[in-house]
Enzyme design. Structure first.
Site, PDB file in Angstrom:
ATOM      1  N   SER A 128       0.830  -1.211   0.000  1.00 26.30           N
ATOM      2  CA  SER A 128       0.000   0.000   0.000  1.00 26.30           C
ATOM      3  C   SER A 128       0.858   1.252   0.000  1.00 26.30           C
ATOM      4  O   SER A 128       1.964   1.269   0.515  1.00 26.30           O
ATOM      5  CB  SER A 128      -0.910   0.045   1.226  1.00 26.30           C
ATOM      6  OG  SER A 128      -1.617   1.275   1.240  1.00 26.30           O
ATOM      7  N   LYS A 182      -4.380  -6.717   3.355  1.00 21.96           N
ATOM      8  CA  LYS A 182      -4.299  -5.570   2.432  1.00 21.96           C
ATOM      9  C   LYS A 182      -5.707  -5.204   1.929  1.00 21.96           C
ATOM     10  O   LYS A 182      -6.054  -4.030   1.816  1.00 21.96           O
ATOM     11  CB  LYS A 182      -3.371  -5.895   1.252  1.00 21.96           C
ATOM     12  CG  LYS A 182      -3.431  -4.890   0.086  1.00 21.96           C
ATOM     13  CD  LYS A 182      -2.983  -3.508   0.506  1.00 21.96           C
ATOM     14  CE  LYS A 182      -2.913  -2.401  -0.498  1.00 21.96           C
ATOM     15  NZ  LYS A 182      -3.528  -2.387  -1.753  1.00 21.96           N
ATOM     16  N   HIS A 185      -7.416  -3.457   4.691  1.00 20.60           N
ATOM     17  CA  HIS A 185      -6.826  -2.109   4.720  1.00 20.60           C
ATOM     18  C   HIS A 185      -7.540  -1.217   3.712  1.00 20.60           C
ATOM     19  O   HIS A 185      -7.943  -0.088   4.018  1.00 20.60           O
ATOM     20  CB  HIS A 185      -5.323  -2.189   4.404  1.00 20.60           C
ATOM     21  CG  HIS A 185      -4.716  -0.886   3.968  1.00 20.60           C
ATOM     22  ND1 HIS A 185      -4.931  -0.350   2.702  1.00 20.60           N
ATOM     23  CD2 HIS A 185      -3.936   0.009   4.605  1.00 20.60           C
ATOM     24  CE1 HIS A 185      -4.310   0.803   2.605  1.00 20.60           C
ATOM     25  NE2 HIS A 185      -3.688   1.046   3.738  1.00 20.60           N
ATOM     26  N   ASN A 186      -7.717  -1.722   2.502  1.00 20.73           N
ATOM     27  CA  ASN A 186      -8.400  -0.921   1.478  1.00 20.73           C
ATOM     28  C   ASN A 186      -9.857  -0.664   1.854  1.00 20.73           C
ATOM     29  O   ASN A 186     -10.380   0.427   1.606  1.00 20.73           O
ATOM     30  CB  ASN A 186      -8.342  -1.618   0.115  1.00 20.73           C
ATOM     31  CG  ASN A 186      -6.989  -1.462  -0.542  1.00 20.73           C
ATOM     32  OD1 ASN A 186      -5.972  -1.340   0.136  1.00 20.73           O
ATOM     33  ND2 ASN A 186      -6.953  -1.495  -1.863  1.00 20.73           N
ATOM     34  N   GLU A 189      -9.885   2.008   4.242  1.00 19.50           N
ATOM     35  CA  GLU A 189      -9.602   3.242   3.483  1.00 19.50           C
ATOM     36  C   GLU A 189     -10.903   3.785   2.864  1.00 19.50           C
ATOM     37  O   GLU A 189     -11.166   4.993   2.905  1.00 19.50           O
ATOM     38  CB  GLU A 189      -8.569   2.893   2.408  1.00 19.50           C
ATOM     39  CG  GLU A 189      -8.232   3.971   1.411  1.00 19.50           C
ATOM     40  CD  GLU A 189      -7.324   3.402   0.298  1.00 19.50           C
ATOM     41  OE1 GLU A 189      -6.323   2.712   0.609  1.00 19.50           O
ATOM     42  OE2 GLU A 189      -7.632   3.635  -0.881  1.00 19.50           O
TER      43      GLU A 189
HETATM   44  P1  NBP Z   1      -1.216  -2.329 -14.036  1.00 21.10           P
HETATM   45  O1  NBP Z   1      -2.141  -2.958 -13.072  1.00 21.10           O
HETATM   46  O2  NBP Z   1      -1.756  -1.312 -14.961  1.00 21.10           O
HETATM   47  O3  NBP Z   1      -0.511  -3.497 -14.911  1.00 21.10           O
HETATM   48  C1  NBP Z   1       0.350  -3.211 -15.989  1.00 21.10           C
HETATM   49  C2  NBP Z   1       1.465  -4.226 -16.063  1.00 21.10           C
HETATM   50  O4  NBP Z   1       0.951  -5.539 -16.233  1.00 21.10           O
HETATM   51  C3  NBP Z   1       2.372  -3.961 -17.252  1.00 21.10           C
HETATM   52  O5  NBP Z   1       3.692  -4.218 -16.854  1.00 21.10           O
HETATM   53  C4  NBP Z   1       1.872  -4.976 -18.262  1.00 21.10           C
HETATM   54  O6  NBP Z   1       2.844  -5.323 -19.220  1.00 21.10           O
HETATM   55  C5  NBP Z   1       1.600  -6.130 -17.368  1.00 21.10           C
HETATM   56  N1  NBP Z   1       0.765  -7.195 -17.957  1.00 21.10           N
HETATM   57  C6  NBP Z   1      -0.544  -7.194 -18.322  1.00 21.10           C
HETATM   58 BR1  NBP Z   1      -1.645  -5.752 -18.233  1.00 21.10          BR
HETATM   59  N2  NBP Z   1      -0.964  -8.365 -18.811  1.00 21.10           N
HETATM   60  C7  NBP Z   1       0.122  -9.154 -18.776  1.00 21.10           C
HETATM   61  C8  NBP Z   1       0.346 -10.505 -19.168  1.00 21.10           C
HETATM   62  N3  NBP Z   1      -0.640 -11.265 -19.634  1.00 21.10           N
HETATM   63  N4  NBP Z   1       1.582 -11.008 -19.013  1.00 21.10           N
HETATM   64  C9  NBP Z   1       2.584 -10.264 -18.528  1.00 21.10           C
HETATM   65  N5  NBP Z   1       2.449  -8.972 -18.123  1.00 21.10           N
HETATM   66  C10 NBP Z   1       1.223  -8.424 -18.247  1.00 21.10           C
HETATM   67  O7  NBP Z   1       0.061  -1.713 -13.275  1.00 21.10           O
HETATM   68  P2  NBP Z   1       0.192  -0.913 -11.885  1.00 21.10           P
HETATM   69  O8  NBP Z   1      -0.854   0.156 -11.777  1.00 21.10           O
HETATM   70  O9  NBP Z   1       1.611  -0.558 -11.784  1.00 21.10           O
HETATM   71  O10 NBP Z   1      -0.179  -1.988 -10.773  1.00 21.10           O
HETATM   72  C11 NBP Z   1       0.532  -3.201 -10.635  1.00 21.10           C
HETATM   73  C12 NBP Z   1      -0.117  -4.045  -9.551  1.00 21.10           C
HETATM   74  O11 NBP Z   1      -0.016  -3.358  -8.310  1.00 21.10           O
HETATM   75  C13 NBP Z   1      -1.603  -4.294  -9.767  1.00 21.10           C
HETATM   76  O12 NBP Z   1      -1.941  -5.598  -9.328  1.00 21.10           O
HETATM   77  C14 NBP Z   1      -2.279  -3.281  -8.876  1.00 21.10           C
HETATM   78  O13 NBP Z   1      -3.569  -3.688  -8.456  1.00 21.10           O
HETATM   79  C15 NBP Z   1      -1.307  -3.224  -7.722  1.00 21.10           C
HETATM   80  N6  NBP Z   1      -1.322  -1.992  -6.922  1.00 21.10           N
HETATM   81  C16 NBP Z   1      -1.479  -0.784  -7.496  1.00 21.10           C
HETATM   82  C17 NBP Z   1      -1.464   0.361  -6.730  1.00 21.10           C
HETATM   83  C18 NBP Z   1      -1.598   1.688  -7.369  1.00 21.10           C
HETATM   84  O14 NBP Z   1      -1.665   2.695  -6.622  1.00 21.10           O
HETATM   85  N7  NBP Z   1      -1.625   1.796  -8.691  1.00 21.10           N
HETATM   86  C19 NBP Z   1      -1.270   0.278  -5.361  1.00 21.10           C
HETATM   87  C20 NBP Z   1      -1.082  -0.959  -4.797  1.00 21.10           C
HETATM   88  C21 NBP Z   1      -1.122  -2.084  -5.579  1.00 21.10           C
HETATM   89  P3  NBP Z   1       2.951  -4.504 -20.638  1.00 21.10           P
HETATM   90  O15 NBP Z   1       3.766  -3.289 -20.325  1.00 21.10           O
HETATM   91  O16 NBP Z   1       3.647  -5.439 -21.525  1.00 21.10           O
HETATM   92  O17 NBP Z   1       1.550  -4.176 -21.049  1.00 21.10           O
END
Ligand code: NBP
Length: 476
Positions: A128, A182, A185-186, A189
């Site tokens: 988080s 987690k 937690h959300n 939130e």
């Molecule tokens: P995203 O959730 O938008 O995911 C994008 C990534 O997933 C890219 O690297 C993409 O690769 C890859 N990907 C996908 Br889409 N399909 C794929 C597949 N079939 N095989 C391999 N790679 C694949 O990214 P994020 O917002 O950075 O979040 C990442 C994780 O962290 C998520 O699970 C999210 O729920 C979690 N999270 C996010 C936050 C936040 O504040 N954003 C906070 C806490 C946790 P590509 O570049 O080749 O398309």
């Protein structure tokens, strides 16, 4: 092989965590499905530490020291399964796969079991803090086997937020427990944000304050017991002026709240566990209501039946709202911790609520002075039946209770919706009630379904012959 850890999935979260590892002196192998993101990261931040660029999964796995540690930061759901499968095929016994995405805890339980059978360690880690936390220190909630934490813990703790020298990261418990906490937690939130939203609504519509005045109120609250990240950013948001119109930004944003699903998951899991998380549920439903734009448009102007005038003493009512917010927040957290305790029993996780309060004090979205109080409560009594029963919180609610009732009563009379304030108060009143109407419910159930009831004066189960002579028989 020289990398200490590998990160695959280099969108915003993965990139920032990879940079965070590198900035702490760890050699980080980088991988992404498409090479463009890897190269973009290296071009912009390659000089921040020691990175190893890799293109294929085999190259990626080959770059890692044993036991290999890989953090997956891809989209939750199917992409995570796809990446796990590719990694597992290339890894060896004893290697560790960490899923840092927002996975559903039941998926994590399934994945952990299947990888364990293949000799690999699987760690579902809740992370988080959003983008900023990922880069500068998130709160990390890793589940999975205890042995893997021995190898992994120091690495994760080095990049986590720190509060009073304690990292906001600790081993949570087996399999899906990290992702479960987690998720809650959300959920908390969501409740916190809804309560803040209701406070804002009252300041705006009951007292007629403008955004700037309300920002000042929140700034003031952030100096006291309500001090928290969410209250702090609320003041900043309310002070933001829209460049296009010159109005407060909050006044030109569409009032339809979206959600990605972790709040909904929390409520679904709570329903399955039979734990009332009314604060979180009201928050999820309030977002849904705000998004029902067609119905809302059609309903604008329906009868309001206003029974009260604006509170005469704005200063007093502002103080009342502050206290109501605090008391409702205690309830929302108490409910979230109850849900965690129930899951701990259900899944045999042995979770330690005090540890959660400790690691949520920094890095994460719900970080707050308040969490220190919760930590103290569980330090004093690890078996606390409800946070509400901790002496500190009992006294805090005692000091707030009249204000809390005044706020809910005034809101109802003015027709301002305060579902989370009101349901938290109802929960509190329900919990402290000596006798609930549930006796009547039991009698009704026995009447139409012969579901039986217990008596207050003797043990055993009983049934009344409602359609017969209405005498009572033992149902044991
Ligand atoms: P995203 O959730 O938008 O995911 C994008 C990534 O997933 C890219 O690297 C993409 O690769 C890859 N990907 C996908 Br889409 N399909 C794929 C597949 N079939 N095989 C391999 N790679 C694949 O990214 P994020 O917002 O950075 O979040 C990442 C994780 O962290 C998520 O699970 C999210 O729920 C979690 N999270 C996010 C936050 C936040 O504040 N954003 C906070 C806490 C946790 P590509 O570049 O080749 O398309």
């Amino acid at each position: 092989a020289r990398a200490h850890i590998g990160v695959t999935g280099l969108a915003v979260m993965g990139s920032n965590i990879a940079r965070n590892f590198a900035r702490h002196g760890h050699t980080v192998a980088l991988h992404n499905r498409s090479i463009a993101k890897t190269d973009a990261l290296l071009a912009a931040h390659g000089d921040e530490g020691d990175f190893v660029r890799t293109e294929t999964i085999e190259e990626f796995v080959g770059a890692l020291q044993r036991p290999r540690r890989v953090l997956i930061m891809v989209k939750a759901g199917e992409p995570t399964d796809a990446v796990i499968e590719e990694l597992a095929a290339a890894m060896d016994e004893g290697d560790i796969i960490i899923d840092g995405g927002n996975a559903l805890f039941t998926d994590t339980i399934r994945r952990e079991k299947s990888l364990r059978e293949r000799g690999l360690h699987f760690v579902g880690a809740g992370i988080s803090g959003g983008e900023e936390g990922a880069l500068n220190g998130p709160a990390i909630m890793p589940g999975g086997p205890k042995e893997s934490y021995e190898v992994l813990g120091p690495l994760l703790e080095s990049i986590a937020a720190q509060v009073d020298g304690t990292p906001c990261c600790t081993h949570i418990g087996p399999d899906g427990s990290g992702h479960f906490v987690k998720m809650v937690h959300n959920g908390i939130e969501y409740a916190d944000m809804q309560l803040i939203g209701e406070a804002y609504h009252l300041l705006r519509d009951a007292l007629g304050f403008d955004a700037e005045q309300i920002a000042d109120v929140f700034t003031g609250w952030n100096q006291g017991e309500l001090e928290s990240y969410l209250v702090e950013i609320t003041a900043e948001v309310l002070n933001q002026v829209d460049a296009k119109t010159g109005k407060p930004l909050v006044d030109v944003i569409l009032d339809a709240a979206e959600q990605k699903g972790t709040g909904r998951w929390t409520v679904k899991a709570a329903l399955d566990l039979g734990v009332p998380v009314t604060g979180i549920a009201e928050a999820v439903f309030a977002r849904a209501l705000s998004g029902s734009r067609g119905q809302r448009r059609a309903a604008v102007g329906l009868a309001s039946g206003r029974l009260a005038d604006k509170p005469a003493d704005a200063e007093q009512f502002t103080k009342d709202i502050e206290r109501a917010l605090y008391a409702s927040k205690v309830v929302a957290y108490a409910q979230g911790f109850d849900q965690i305790a129930a899951a701990s029993t259900e899944y045999d996780w042995n979770l330690r609520p005090g540890d959660l309060a400790t690691i949520w004090r920094g890095g994460c979205i719900i970080r707050a002075r308040f969490l220190n109080r919760i930590k103290d409560a569980y330090d004093t009594n690890a078996q606390l039946p409800s946070l509400i029963l901790d002496p500190f919180f009992q006294e805090a609610i005692e000091n707030a209770i009249d204000s809390w009732r005044r706020v809910v009563a005034t809101a109802v009379q003015l027709g301002i919706p305060v579902p989370a304030f009101a349901s938290s108060l109802a929960y509190y009143d329900g919990l402290r009630a000596e006798r609930l109407p549930a006796a009547l419910t039991q009698a009704q159930r026995d009447y139409f379904g012969a579901h039986t009831y217990e008596r207050i004066d003797m043990p055993g189960k009983y049934h009344t012959l409602w359609s017969g002579d209405r005498s009572e028989i033992s149902a044991d």
